[in-house]
Enzyme design. Structure first.
Site, short mmCIF file in Angstrom:
data_model
loop_
_atom_site.label_atom_id
_atom_site.label_comp_id
_atom_site.label_asym_id
_atom_site.label_seq_id
_atom_site.Cartn_x
_atom_site.Cartn_y
_atom_site.Cartn_z
N TRP A 62 -3.05 4.12 -4.55
CA TRP A 62 -4.41 4.35 -4.76
C TRP A 62 -4.68 6.03 -5.14
O TRP A 62 -6.04 6.11 -5.61
CB TRP A 62 -5.25 4.09 -3.43
CG TRP A 62 -4.58 4.43 -1.99
CD1 TRP A 62 -3.64 3.60 -1.23
CD2 TRP A 62 -4.40 5.71 -1.76
NE1 TRP A 62 -3.22 4.41 -0.42
CE2 TRP A 62 -3.49 5.61 -0.51
CE3 TRP A 62 -5.03 7.02 -2.06
CZ2 TRP A 62 -3.24 6.89 0.04
CZ3 TRP A 62 -4.67 8.39 -1.15
CH2 TRP A 62 -3.66 8.07 -0.05
N ASP A 78 0.80 -1.18 -0.07
CA ASP A 78 0.00 -0.06 0.01
C ASP A 78 0.92 1.11 0.11
O ASP A 78 2.28 1.15 0.08
CB ASP A 78 -0.96 -0.10 1.10
CG ASP A 78 -2.33 0.64 0.86
OD1 ASP A 78 -2.30 1.62 -0.07
OD2 ASP A 78 -3.11 0.21 1.57
N ASP A 91 -9.66 4.46 -3.79
CA ASP A 91 -10.77 3.55 -3.21
C ASP A 91 -12.08 4.00 -3.62
O ASP A 91 -12.35 5.11 -3.73
CB ASP A 91 -10.41 3.49 -1.60
CG ASP A 91 -9.20 2.91 -1.23
OD1 ASP A 91 -8.27 2.68 -2.14
OD2 ASP A 91 -9.22 2.55 -0.03
#
Ligand code: GLA
Length: 677
Positions: free
Chosen positions: A210, A167, A232
């Site tokens: 993201w 991430d 997201d």
């Protein structure tokens, strides 16, 4: 994980799009087979399939959940349909590293440890995925891997993990003065690439940047096996469209020797969308060669959800060894045609209807890239039927639906490609399929024969709800319908007086004969039976709308779009509408109202959520014409709206993003009401 060779080169030229075209020689040339295949030595020869816990369980995961999920994936047939990975997301680890500086599992959630879990998964023929972060902490504030990349990758390898998602939270940009975010991403994911490679264990490497402003896809190809193409998102239709659109321009980056664009974990079966919308998500993710990671609770899902997730004909498109991501070959506003060449020479064609009503979409074999032929076989991979066409690829696609065909040049299809569409209310003065209680309206049925041969004894029957009236005989007959011809019949239909609101199915059922066989087709349009608003003042949130759509979350009545009370500039409002951008709500006011009033603004709650985002433009359209434009609205304002509706039939409230993305855009139409005669 692969592509070690290209990485150095990519770093040297520092430019990623160029890399998409670079060949690594790492993967074998795709072989012409149509079954899901994974070439040995390349864990990413096809997009990964599996499950991820995040969107349903967030931090509420433990080893029982994972084991039960594995068991359910086996008993439901998901594993055998291709879903191999079971992926832990954030929050699996303890808050502290062990004495040797290694990540360790949270002992309460995973008392048996991750290695034991991996064994459980492997014994059952599946693979285990895990999660980390390039920064100092994960997004949920567990230990990050910054400065620990090698030891963490080795820990995962020691546990026999097969898939690593990394991430992009708490990135220490301050350590990289003068470097762009993209350069930092290249550096940090490069460290992870090298660390995974150094373990010697083949582990699928998922890059999770993201933040779309970072454009990680421009640097991710040589480093990872998949990379996010959007932020997201939520379990809503607007969000699915947003992710499709974000991924559309990146088709060239995907491939068996390149890696896969990742529009994020599937929402299928989570409950926020209709079955039709979930089939669209599954269809489009498969057309776009996306990772198919289910995100629902598979221990507890409906048969419908399971049927969608395990449609092997759709999965075969996703997993096609040629690995070409579909491109949008036609964009007619709400109606789109997508095509994707497949390894055996077939072309997968998707007809996507983004609009609020069922519509016919017709593609031509030539525009989908098929060679000229006398006829084509169209395999409808949702209806599981094969028909013959001279070149038109046509379907009457429900609102928010997608028809997907696997098209073969020539082929041996016997059944003719015949389709039926139903159009309602062409005389009502709106594009919506509107009928009025107790008043006759027009329903038009079109039967199209795209086959080379004539069909005979065509019987068309209109089926309406009980209590509705069809003038004349609901059954109409045509002796024959030639190849490449269509026939249209028209009905006067009157809904019963007590029909109100909502969508009511009006269906045409058609049978015909070809040779000694009987064929059938049908089409359903959802009629909108709209009473005029009652006289006097009515809150819009109490009226039935024709259609409503909104960015990251569905339109809400008497709530801001996140679900809280409506608050504008310090005042709470009991009534109103909440929308995310871009969003629309459309009403039929049937020339019976004189005025719309409301206060437009960004809900006060955004200040508690984040300093980011939270701007919008508010517009009102009367019969398609703009009659109000707020200009850019920032937080803290309540802009009065007061427009005349005299002579207006269709009223549409629109909210657009204020230029900083849809994030945190919670647009309120507080106290919105119409005054009617
Ligand atoms: C980010 C990622 C998500 C999920 C969460 C976990 O938001 O984009 O996919 O992994 O972090 O905290």
């Amino acid at each position: 994980m692969r592509k070690a060779v290209v990485r150095g080169l990519a770093a040297a030229i520092g430019l990623a799009l160029a890399v998409g075209a670079a060949s690594t020689g790492a993967a074998a040339a795709p072989s012409p087979v149509t079954v899901p295949a994974s070439a040995p030595g390349n864990v990413a020869a096809v997009p990964p399939m599996g499950w991820n816990d995040w969107y349903t369980f967030f931090c509420d995961l433990d080893e029982n959940l994972i084991k039960q999920t594995v068991d359910a994936m086996i008993s439901t047939g998901m594993r055998d349909a291709g879903y191999k990975y079971v992926n832990l997301d954030d929050c699996w680890s303890a808050k502290e590293r062990d004495a040797a500086g290694r990540l360790q599992a949270d002992p309460a959630k995973f008392p048996s440890g991750i290695k034991a879990l991996a064994d459980y998964v492997h014994e059952r023929g599946m693979k285990l995925g895990i999660y980390g972060d390039v920064g100092t902490q994960t997004c949920a504030r567990y230990p990050g891997s910054y400065g620990h990349e090698a030891v963490d990758a080795q820990t995962f390898a020691d546990w026999e993990v097969d898939f690593v998602k990394v991430d992009w939270c708490f990135v220490p940009f301050e350590d990289f003065p003068g470097k762009s975010q993209q350069e930092v991403a290249a550096e940090l994911y490069g460290r992870w690439h090298d660390a995974i490679e150094a373990t010697g264990r083949p582990m699928f490497f998922s890059i999770c940047v993201w933040d779309p402003s970072v454009k990680s896809w421009e640097i991710a190809g040589p480093l990872g096996d998949m990379w996010r193409t959007s932020n997201d998102y939520s379990d809503s239709w607007g969000a699915v469209l947003g992710n499709i659109d974000a991924q559309a321009p990146l088709a060239d980056l995907a491939g068996p020797d390149k890696g896969w664009n990742d529009p994020d974990i599937l929402m299928v079966g989570k409950g926020g969308m209709t079955a039709t919308e979930y089939r669209t998500q599954f269809s489009m993710w498969s057309m776009m060669a996306a990772p198919l990671l289910a995100g629902n609770d598979v221990r507890n899902m409906s048969q419908e959800t399971l049927r969608t997730l395990t449609n092997t004909e759709v999965i075969a498109i996703d997993q096609d060894p040629l690995g070409r991501q579909a491109t949008r070959v036609r964009d007619d506003g709400d109606l789109e045609v997508w095509a994707r060449p497949l390894a055996n020479g077939d072309v997968a064609v998707a007809l996507l209807n983004r609009s609020g009503i069922a519509q016919t979409i017709t593609a031509q074999a030539s525009e989908a890239g098929l060679p000229t032929a006398e006829s084509y076989s169209l395999r409808d991979v949702w209806a599981h039927q094969t028909t013959k066409s001279t070149g038109a690829i046509r379907a009457f696609v429900p609102s928010h639906g997608t028809a997907v065909f696997r098209v073969t040049q020539s082929g041996d299809a016997k059944a003719p490609a015949v389709s039926t569409s139903v159009k309602i209310g062409a005389d009502a003065g709106t594009e919506w399929p509107v009928l009025f209680p107790g008043e006759p309206g027009t329903v038009e049925v079109v039967v199209a024969n795209d086959a080379p041969m004539t069909v005979t004894d065509v019987r068309i029957e209109l089926v309406v709800p009980d209590g509705w009236d069809v003038e004349g005989d609901p059954v109409r007959r045509e002796r024959q319908l030639g190849g490449e011809r269509e026939v249209s019949v028209s009905y006067a239909v009157t809904p019963s007086r007590d029909t109100s609101g909502d969508r009511t199915p009006v269906t045409a059922r058609v049978t015909y004969q070809y040779g000694k066989n009987i064929g059938s087709t049908s089409g359903t349009q959802l009629a909108l039976v709209v009473p005029k608003p009652p006289t006097g003042e009515s809150y819009l949130s109490d009226l039935a709308w024709l259609d409503a759509s909104s960015g990251w979350q569905s339109v809400t009545r008497d709530r801001e779009v996140g679900g809280g009370p409506i608050n504008l500039a310090g005042t709470t409002y009991a009534k109103g509408l909440g929308l995310a951008t871009p969003g629309d709500v459309t009403y039929w006011v049937g020339e019976s109202c004189s005025r719309l009033t409301a206060l437009a603004g960004i809900d006060d709650v955004v200040d508690r959520v984040s300093p980011a985002g939270g701007t919008a433009v508010f517009e009102v359209y009367a019969d398609g014409e703009k009659v109000f434009d707020s200009g850019l609205v920032r937080r803290g304002a309540a802009i009065p709206v007061d427009v005349s509706l005299t002579g207006v039939s269709e009223l549409r409230l629109h909210v657009a993003d204020g230029g900083d993305g849809g994030y945190n855009d919670r647009a309120d139409w507080a106290d919105a009401k119409v005054t009617c005669a």
